[in-house]
Design a protein around this motif. Structure first.
Motif, PDB file in Angstrom:
ATOM      1  N   ASP A   1       0.857  -1.189   0.000  1.00 57.78           N
ATOM      2  CA  ASP A   1       0.000   0.000   0.000  1.00 57.78           C
ATOM      3  C   ASP A   1       0.893   1.239   0.000  1.00 57.78           C
ATOM      4  O   ASP A   1       1.857   1.311   0.762  1.00 57.78           O
ATOM      5  CB  ASP A   1      -0.878  -0.041   1.257  1.00 57.78           C
TER       6      ASP A   1
ATOM      7  N   SER B   1       1.740  -3.200  10.064  1.00 55.44           N
ATOM      8  CA  SER B   1       0.909  -2.810   8.922  1.00 55.44           C
ATOM      9  C   SER B   1      -0.207  -3.842   8.712  1.00 55.44           C
ATOM     10  O   SER B   1      -0.098  -4.989   9.150  1.00 55.44           O
ATOM     11  CB  SER B   1       1.773  -2.662   7.671  1.00 55.44           C
TER      12      SER B   1
ATOM     13  N   LEU C   1       6.846  -0.415  12.305  1.00 58.51           N
ATOM     14  CA  LEU C   1       5.676   0.047  11.550  1.00 58.51           C
ATOM     15  C   LEU C   1       5.300  -0.965  10.465  1.00 58.51           C
ATOM     16  O   LEU C   1       4.125  -1.223  10.226  1.00 58.51           O
ATOM     17  CB  LEU C   1       5.947   1.428  10.944  1.00 58.51           C
TER      18      LEU C   1
ATOM     19  N   PHE D   1       0.520   4.067   1.203  1.00 55.69           N
ATOM     20  CA  PHE D   1       0.597   4.739   2.505  1.00 55.69           C
ATOM     21  C   PHE D   1       1.483   3.989   3.489  1.00 55.69           C
ATOM     22  O   PHE D   1       2.216   4.578   4.276  1.00 55.69           O
ATOM     23  CB  PHE D   1      -0.813   4.931   3.081  1.00 55.69           C
ATOM     24  N   VAL D   2       1.426   2.656   3.412  1.00 50.70           N
ATOM     25  CA  VAL D   2       2.316   1.853   4.259  1.00 50.70           C
ATOM     26  C   VAL D   2       3.761   2.116   3.823  1.00 50.70           C
ATOM     27  O   VAL D   2       4.654   2.333   4.660  1.00 50.70           O
ATOM     28  CB  VAL D   2       1.968   0.354   4.153  1.00 50.70           C
TER      29      VAL D   2
ATOM     30  N   THR E   1       4.867   5.438   5.067  1.00 49.03           N
ATOM     31  CA  THR E   1       5.064   5.439   6.516  1.00 49.03           C
ATOM     32  C   THR E   1       6.388   4.766   6.878  1.00 49.03           C
ATOM     33  O   THR E   1       7.141   5.246   7.726  1.00 49.03           O
ATOM     34  CB  THR E   1       3.896   4.718   7.215  1.00 49.03           C
TER      35      THR E   1
END
Lengths: 412, 452
Positions: free
Chosen positions: B423, B446, B442, B425-426, B429
Motif C-alpha cells: 500500500d 501494517s 511500523l 501509505f504503508v 510510513t
C-alpha cells in the motif's frame, strides 16, 4: 458487649434498619450514576483469618496457636465485639470506621464440592452449576440494562488477559493488564495511527480505543508513579505491585466521566494449604496485598468512590480446623465484603452458625448460612436498580425464591 | 485489489512471505506432506512415566511428613519431591513452547500449521492442572499434528483418549455405580463434563440433536478412561475397574461393546453423524474466511466432509478450491499467537527464549494452551482487538525488532514481502520512519500482518 446467640442476625454498630421503600420496578439508579466493582479472591479465602469470630466460644480451640491475637503489636482490629479484623488490613479498617465497609459472614455460593475451578465457575457464572461458560452474572446484568443506560453504554473494565467469566455476555468489555513491555514512543503510535486511518478502519478504531484507554488509566510512567506512591516505604513484592497496579488502573479508568461504570479485578494467593498462619505467613502476605489494592482502588477512584459498591468474594472458605501443615484445606462458607461510599457499612451481617463441632458443615467447614447471590441481588436491586424478577430469572437463574438482602446500600 | 498470493499468505498462512505468497497449487501441495506438520518431542509414555513416578514420590513424602510427626527433615524431603515433580512440568512446558514456536517460524508449510492451530483449538485443552501442563504440548503433537491431514474420526479418538483431555475435562476420576470400584465403594462418581463437551463442542454442536439422556449415557461410556496419570498403584489409560459395564444407548443406537471398544464405536458414529459435518463445516469456514462466510462455501465443506468420511486434507482442499475463500477484502484480525509467529518469520528469529514467547502471547491476550473455556478461542472476526491490545502488539514488535531485527532494511523487506500489494501509505510510513527500528516496527504493524 453483644454476645449473639447462634443463628441471630448480627448488626455491628448501627441497627439493622430495614428500608423497604425502594421501588423495584421503576429504575432507582437514575441520577446516582452508580459504579460497581467485582473483586474475586481466587484460591478460597479463609474467612476466619480475615474476619475472626473471636467471640465464638469454640474459636480459640479450633484455631489454637493461630487464633487472632487480641493484644500486642499485632492485635486484631475489633469490629463489633464478636468479630475482629486481621491487623494486616489497616485501610480496610479505616473504611469500616467510616461506614464504608460491610462484611457478610458465613456467606456461600451454590457450590458444595471442593474443586477450585468448578467453584470459581459457579461463583462467576451465577447459575448454580459449573460448566456454563457462555456468560456470567455481571455480563447478564449489563446486557439486561436498557441500552441507553450509562452503565450499559460505558462498558466494563477488566484487569485480566481475556474477558473473565463474570463479565462474559456483556457487549463491551475492555481488558487491561499491567503494561508488559517497554512502551512504544508517542511518535511511533502517532505514525501508526495515521497509517491505519488511511489503510484499515478496523485497526484504526482499535488503536484509537487503546490510546483512549491508556489516556484514562494513565501512561505507564504516570500509573507507575501512583503505584510507587502507594507502596512508598514498603518492601513490596512483585505480586503486591501487580495487584496495586491493576487496582490503580481500574480506579483511574472508572473515575473519568466517560469511563466504564463497571470494573473487575481478581487476585490469587488464597489457597493456603501450607503455612497459612494468621497475621504472618501466606495469609498475612495475601491480605496485605489485598489491603493495598483496596486502598489503591479507593484513592484512584477519587470522588466517584462515593457512588461505588465494590463486592469482594471468593469461591469457597476453608476448613475450620488447621491442618497439619499450619494451613487449612478447602471448605464451604467464608466472608464476603461490600466496600465503597454507597455501602451502608460499619457492620458485620451474619446469620452466624457457630464453630462448635456439631455446627460445622460435614463436620469440618463453616456452615453456609447466607447465599452470596442474595447479597449480590440486594446490591443489584438497590444500587443498580434491577428488578427482582430480572435478577431471579435472567441474572441468577432459578433464584426467584431467594430474596435480595435488604439495606446493603445507602439511601441517597 | 489484493493479489491472491498475499491473500494466501495471510488468510491461509502465517503472514506475508518474502518474494510473494503461495499459489493455490502450492497450498494444495502442502496437504500431501503430512510429515511436515510433525514436531518432535518426548512421547506420551515417557512423559507419563516421569510424571507419575515423581508424583508418587511426592505423595509418599507428603504422607511420611503427615504421619511421621512432621519433622523438619520430612518436610524438606516433601518440598524437594514437589520441586522435582514441578520441575518435570516446567521442563516439559518450556521444551514444548520453544518447539512449537520454532516450528511455526521455520516451517515451509504454513498452511499445515494453520490447520494444526485450528484443530488444536477445536479440541481445546487448558494447561492449568499440573498433569495437563506436563502433556499439553504432547497432546498437540500426538493427537492433533499426527492427524491434521488424516481422518476426523482418528483425530477425535486420539484427542478424547489423550490424558490432556481426560484430565482437563475431569474424566480421570469418573466411575459408574456397577464398576468394580463403584461396587466396592457402594457409590458412583460419574462426571459428565467430557461427555457434554464431546457432543456440544467436538462433534454434533449445539442443537445437534442430542439430549441430556445421551450425555448421561455417554458419560457412562467414558468411565474408566482415566488417562493413566492418576496416583493409583496401577494407572492405565483405560482402567476396566472404573468402567461402568453394560449396553448403552446414545442417539437411539445401542452399544453393547465391552471396555475400550464401546467408546471407539460411539466415537466412530459421532464422527460420521450429519450434525458433526454441518458443525465442523460452519466453524471451519467462519474461522478461515470470516463470520459471514457464505452458505455455499459451508455447504461445499459439509458435502466434502460427508462424502470423504471426514478426510481433513480434502476438507482443507475444498476450502482453498472455493472462490469465496479468496475474496480480497480481509475479514479477520490475526490472533496474537499467529502475529507472534509472523513476526518471527519476518525477522527470521526462530531461536527466541521460550519465557519471552510465553509472556508475549499472554500480554497480547492469547496465552499458549490456556484458552478461556473448552470451546477454545472464539476467533470471531474482530476478537483480540479489545482494550489496549493493539498497543501491546506495537510494544511487542518493538522488543522483537530491537533484539532480532538489527540488520533488517525495512524498506527492502516491505517490498519483498508485499510486492505490488504494498500500500502506498504503508510504503510512505515505512520509508519516512525516524529510524530503522521504527521503520521495521511500523512494517510489522501494517495491515497485512494484522488482518487476513
Amino acid at each position: 458487649m453483644l454476645h449473639p446467640s447462634r443463628r441471630s442476625v448480627l448488626v455491628g454498630g448501627a441497627a439493622f434498619t430495614a428500608w423497604t421503600a425502594i421501588p423495584t420496578i421503576v429504575r432507582a439508579a437514575g441520577p446516582r450514576d452508580p459504579r460497581f466493582v467485582s473483586i474475586i479472591l481466587r484460591g478460597g479465602l479463609d474467612g476466619l483469618a480475615l474476619v475472626a469470630p473471636v467471640g465464638d466460644p469454640a474459636y480459640e480451640s479450633v484455631r489454637d496457636e493461630f487464633s487472632m491475637p487480641l493484644e500486642g503489636p499485632d492485635a486484631a482490629i475489633a469490629l463489633d465485639g464478636f468479630f475482629a479484623l486481621n491487623p494486616r488490613m489497616p485501610r480496610l479498617a479505616e473504611l469500616y470506621r467510616k461506614g464504608e465497609a460491610l462484611f457478610v459472614h458465613a456467606a456461600h455460593t451454590a457450590y458444595r464440592e471442593r474443586s477450585h475451578f468448578d467453584a470459581q465457575d459457579v461463583l462467576e457464572n451465577g447459575t448454580g452449576s459449573a460448566g456454563h461458560y457462555q456468560d456470567g452474572w455481571l455480563g447478564r446484568i449489563l446486557r439486561t440494562l436498557p441500552v441507553d443506560e450509562r452503565m450499559a453504554t460505558s462498558g466494563a473494565f477488566a484487569a485480566a488477559t481475556t474477558t473473565p467469566l463474570t463479565l462474559r455476555g456483556a457487549d463491551h468489555v475492555v481488558t487491561w493488564l499491567p503494561p508488559g513491555f517497554a512502551e512504544a514512543s508517542d511518535d511511533t503510535r502517532a505514525r501508526l495511527m495515521m497509517m491505519y486511518e488511511h489503510t484499515d478502519p478496523v485497526l484504526a478504531k482499535a488503536m484509537a480505543e487503546g490510546i483512549a484507554l491508556s489516556g484514562v488509566t494513565g501512561s505507564e510512567a504516570e500509573s507507575g508513579a501512583a503505584v510507587d506512591a502507594m507502596l512508598q516505604g514498603m518492601d513490596a513484592k512483585g505480586f503486591q505491585r501487580e495487584v496495586v497496579s491493576a487496582a490503580t488502573a481500574a480506579g483511574r479508568a472508572m473515575a473519568g466521566d466517560d469511563g466504564p461504570r463497571v470494573g473487575f479485578l481478581d487476585m490469587s494467593g488464597f489457597d493456603t494449604h501450607l503455612r497459612q498462619s494468621v497475621t504472618e505467613g501466606r495469609i498475612g502476605r495475601a491480605l496485605s496485598a489485598l489491603d493495598l489494592a483496596i486502598g489503591a482502588l479507593r484513592d484512584s477512584m477519587g470522588p466517584v468512590w462515593g457512588n461505588t459498591v465494590v463486592a469482594v468474594m471468593t469461591e469457597f472458605g476453608r476448613t475450620v480446623r488447621m491442618n497439619g501443615s499450619d494451613g487449612t484445606d478447602h471448605g464451604t462458607a467464608t466472608v464476603a465484603m461490600l466496600l465503597g461510599g454507597a455501602v451502608k457499612g460499619g457492620r458485620v451481617v451474619a446469620d452466624w452458625p457457630g464453630l462448635a463441632p456439631n455446627a460445622l458443615y460435614e463436620g469440618r467447614d463453616l456452615a453456609p448460612t447466607t447465599d452470596l447471590r442474595a447479597v449480590l441481588k440486594g446490591v443489584a436491586r438497590d444500587h443498580l436498580g434491577l428488578s427482582p424478577r430480572v435478577l431471579g430469572v435472567d441474572v441468577f437463574p432459578g433464584t426467584q425464591t431467594l430474596a435480595p438482602l435488604d439495606g446493603l446500600v445507602r439511601r441517597v | 485489489m489484493r493479489s491472491p498470493a498475499l491473500t494466501a499468505a495471510t488468510r491461509f498462512g502465517l503472514g506475508p512471505e518474502p518474494g510473494g505468497g503461495p499459489s493455490r497449487e502450492d497450498l494444495a501441495a502442502e496437504l500431501d506432506h503430512k510429515e511436515a506438520a510433525i514436531v518432535r518431542g518426548p512421547d506420551l509414555a515417557t512423559l507419563r512415566e516421569a510424571y507419575v513416578s515423581a508424583d508418587r514420590t511426592l505423595r509418599t513424602a507428603a504422607r511420611a511428613f503427615r504421619q511421621g510427626g512432621r519433622s523438619e527433615a520430612a518436610e524438606m524431603a516433601r518440598d524437594d519431591a514437589r520441586q522435582a515433580r514441578n520441575q518435570i512440568m516446567r521442563e516439559a512446558e518450556a521444551d514444548e513452547i520453544a518447539a512449537r514456536y520454532a516450528h511455526g517460524v521455520t516451517t515451509r508449510h504454513p498452511f499445515l500449521e494453520r490447520l494444526v492451530l485450528f484443530w488444536s483449538n477445536h479440541f481445546a485443552v487448558e494447561a492449568q492442572k499440573v498433569p495437563v501442563r506436563v502433556v499439553a504440548g504432547n497432546y498437540e503433537r500426538e493427537a492433533i499434528r499426527a492427524h491434521v491431514t488424516g481422518r476426523f474420526g482418528d483425530m477425535l479418538a486420539a484427542a478424547i483418549t489423550h490424558p490432556a483431555m481426560l484430565l482437563y475435562l475431569d474424566n480421570a476420576r469418573s466411575f459408574g455405580p456397577n464398576s468394580p470400584i463403584g461396587r466396592r465403594r457402594g457409590k458412583s462418581a460419574v462426571n459428565e463434563n467430557l461427555a457434554r463437551e464431546l457432543l456440544e463442542l467436538h462433534t454434533l454442536g449445539v442443537g445437534g440433536g442430542y439430549e441430556q439422556a445421551d450425555i448421561n449415557e455417554l458419560a457412562l461410556v467414558l468411565t474408566g478412561w482415566s488417562g493413566g496419570m492418576e496416583p493409583r498403584a496401577r494407572s492405565p489409560v483405560f482402567d476396566r475397574r472404573w468402567h461402568e459395564p453394560g449396553t448403552r444407548t446414545i442417539l437411539g443406537t445401542r452399544y453393547p461393546q465391552k471396555g475400550e471398544d464401546q467408546l471407539r464405536a460411539v466415537l466412530d458414529d459421532l464422527a460420521a453423524h450429519p450434525s458433526t459435518a454441518a458443525h465442523i463445516a460452519g466453524k471451519f469456514a467462519r474461522q478461515f474466511v470470516g463470520d459471514d462466510a457464505p452458505d455455499d462455501l459451508v455447504e461445499a465443506l459439509r458435502r466434502s466432509f460427508v462424502d470423504t468420511g471426514g478426510d481433513l486434507a480434502e476438507l482443507a482442499f475444498t476450502l482453498i478450491a472455493h472462490p469465496a475463500a479468496w475474496v480480497d477484502e480481509p475479514a479477520k484480525v490475526v490472533p496474537p499467537y499467529d502475529f507472534l509467529v509472523a513476526t518471527g518469520r519476518a525477522l527470521k528469529a526462530a531461536d527466541v527464549d521460550q519465557r519471552f514467547i510465553r509472556r508475549a502471547a499472554e500480554t497480547m491476550g492469547q496465552p499458549m494452551w490456556k484458552p478461556p473455556s473448552p470451546a477454545g478461542w472464539a476467533y470471531k472476526d474482530t476478537d483480540f482487538l479489545g482494550g489496549d491490545s493493539v498497543l501491546e502488539r506495537v510494544d511487542f514488535a518493538g522488543i522483537m525488532v530491537r533484539r532480532y531485527g538489527k540488520g533488517v532494511d525495512a524498506r527492502r523487506l516491505a517490498r519483498s514481502l508485499m510486492g505490488d500489494d504494498l500500500d502506498p501509505f504503508v510504503a510512505e510510513t515505512v520509508d519516512r520512519a525516524e529510524d530503522r527500528h521504527q521503520a521495521t516496527v511500523l512494517l510489522l504493524m501494517s495491515p497485512p500482518f494484522q488482518r487476513r
